[in-house]
Design a protein around this motif. Structure first.
Motif, short mmCIF file in Angstrom:
data_model
loop_
_atom_site.label_atom_id
_atom_site.label_comp_id
_atom_site.label_asym_id
_atom_site.label_seq_id
_atom_site.Cartn_x
_atom_site.Cartn_y
_atom_site.Cartn_z
N ILE A 84 0.85 -1.20 0.00
CA ILE A 84 0.00 0.00 0.00
C ILE A 84 0.88 1.25 0.00
O ILE A 84 0.61 2.21 -0.71
CB ILE A 84 -0.97 -0.02 1.20
CG1 ILE A 84 -2.01 -1.13 1.00
CG2 ILE A 84 -1.65 1.34 1.37
CD1 ILE A 84 -2.98 -1.32 2.15
N SER A 87 2.13 2.08 -3.54
CA SER A 87 1.16 2.15 -4.63
C SER A 87 0.69 3.58 -4.91
O SER A 87 -0.04 4.17 -4.12
CB SER A 87 -0.05 1.28 -4.31
OG SER A 87 -1.04 1.43 -5.30
N ILE A 90 -3.22 3.51 -5.44
CA ILE A 90 -4.04 3.59 -4.22
C ILE A 90 -4.10 5.04 -3.74
O ILE A 90 -5.16 5.52 -3.31
CB ILE A 90 -3.52 2.64 -3.13
CG1 ILE A 90 -3.80 1.18 -3.54
CG2 ILE A 90 -4.16 2.95 -1.77
CD1 ILE A 90 -3.26 0.13 -2.59
N SER A 94 -7.52 7.05 -3.43
CA SER A 94 -7.90 7.50 -2.08
C SER A 94 -8.58 8.86 -2.10
O SER A 94 -9.30 9.20 -1.16
CB SER A 94 -6.67 7.52 -1.16
OG SER A 94 -5.82 8.61 -1.46
N ALA A 151 -1.80 -5.49 -3.06
CA ALA A 151 -2.22 -4.13 -3.39
C ALA A 151 -3.18 -4.13 -4.58
O ALA A 151 -4.14 -3.36 -4.60
CB ALA A 151 -1.01 -3.25 -3.69
N ILE A 155 -6.74 -2.26 -4.95
CA ILE A 155 -7.04 -1.34 -6.05
C ILE A 155 -8.34 -1.75 -6.75
O ILE A 155 -9.21 -0.91 -7.00
CB ILE A 155 -5.86 -1.30 -7.05
CG1 ILE A 155 -4.67 -0.60 -6.41
CG2 ILE A 155 -6.26 -0.62 -8.36
CD1 ILE A 155 -3.35 -0.81 -7.14
N MET A 158 -11.24 -0.88 -4.57
CA MET A 158 -11.48 0.56 -4.52
C MET A 158 -12.19 1.03 -5.80
O MET A 158 -13.10 1.86 -5.71
CB MET A 158 -10.16 1.32 -4.32
CG MET A 158 -9.56 1.12 -2.94
SD MET A 158 -7.94 1.91 -2.74
CE MET A 158 -8.46 3.60 -2.38
#
Length: 176
Positions: A84, A87, A90, A94, A151, A155, A158
Motif C-alpha cells: 500500500i 502504490s 491507491i 484514495s 495491493a 485497487i 477501490m
C-alpha cells in the motif's frame, strides 16, 4: 470575591459551551475538523482520518469510507503495508474516499466491522450513510471476503466501491 452562585453559573456556562462544541463535532457541523492520523507506514501521501471522525467526514462529504483493520503483530498486515505504501494508484484512488485505519485496540466493536469473522487484515467499505457495502476481495478466499494480501486486490476493490457508490447515490453527485 465571587459568590458560590456566580461560580456555579460560570461553571454551568462553560459546560454548556463545551457540550455545544462537542455536539457540533459529533454532528459534523460547519466547524468540524476531522482528525488526521499518522500513516503508520501505510502511505504518507494518503489523508488518513481517525475513526470515528471518518464516519462523520464520509457523511459530510458524501464520499464512501474505506476502513483498514489490522494488528501491529500480524505478519499478513506487515506484508500488505509496504504494498500500500508503494502504490501510487491507491494514493490516486484514495481521493475518492475517506480513508481510515484502526490498529490493535482501536478496532471498533460490532458485527458490521467483522461481517464474516475477525481475521486480519480486513478492508471494509461503507457508503456515506454508514451502510456496509458488499465489496469483497474477488481475488481472495471466499471464506474471508474482506481479507486483502495484495495491493492489486485493494485497487480492484477501490475501483468497484467507487463505481458502486456513485451508481447507488447518483442523485447526490449531480451538479445543482
Amino acid at each position: 470575591m465571587m459568590s458560590c452562585r456566580t461560580l456555579v453559573a460560570l461553571f454551568a456556562l462553560c459546560c454548556i459551551a463545551l457540550a455545544k462544541d462537542h455536539q457540533e463535532h459529533l454532528a459534523g457541523g460547519p466547524n468540524f475538523q476531522a482528525r488526521k492520523v499518522d500513516a503508520r507506514g501505510f502511505n504518507d501521501n494518503i489523508d488518513w482520518i481517525a475513526f470515528p471522525d471518518a464516519q462523520i467526514e464520509s457523511a459530510r462529504t458524501k464520499k464512501p469510507l474505506m476502513l483498514l483493520i489490522y494488528k501491529s503483530w500480524c505478519n499478513a498486515c506487515k506484508k500488505l503495508k509496504p504494498q500500500i505504501a508503494e502504490s501510487t494508484e491507491i494514493v490516486e484512488l484514495s481521493q475518492h474516499f475517506v480513508m481510515s485505519q484502526v490498529m490493535d485496540d482501536e478496532e471498533p466493536d460490532g458485527h458490521i466491522y467483522a461481517p464474516d469473522g475477525g481475521y486480519i487484515p480486513r478492508i471494509l467499505f461503507f457508503d456515506y450513510q454508514g451502510g456496509l457495502m458488499e465489496v469483497i476481495n474477488t481475488g481472495g478466499n471466499p471464506e474471508y471476503k474482506y481479507y486483502y494480501s495484495k495491493a492489486q486486490d485493494v485497487i480492484n476493490a477501490m475501483h468497484w466501491a467507487s463505481t458502486f457508490h456513485k451508481r447507488h447515490h447518483a442523485e447526490e453527485y449531480k451538479a445543482p
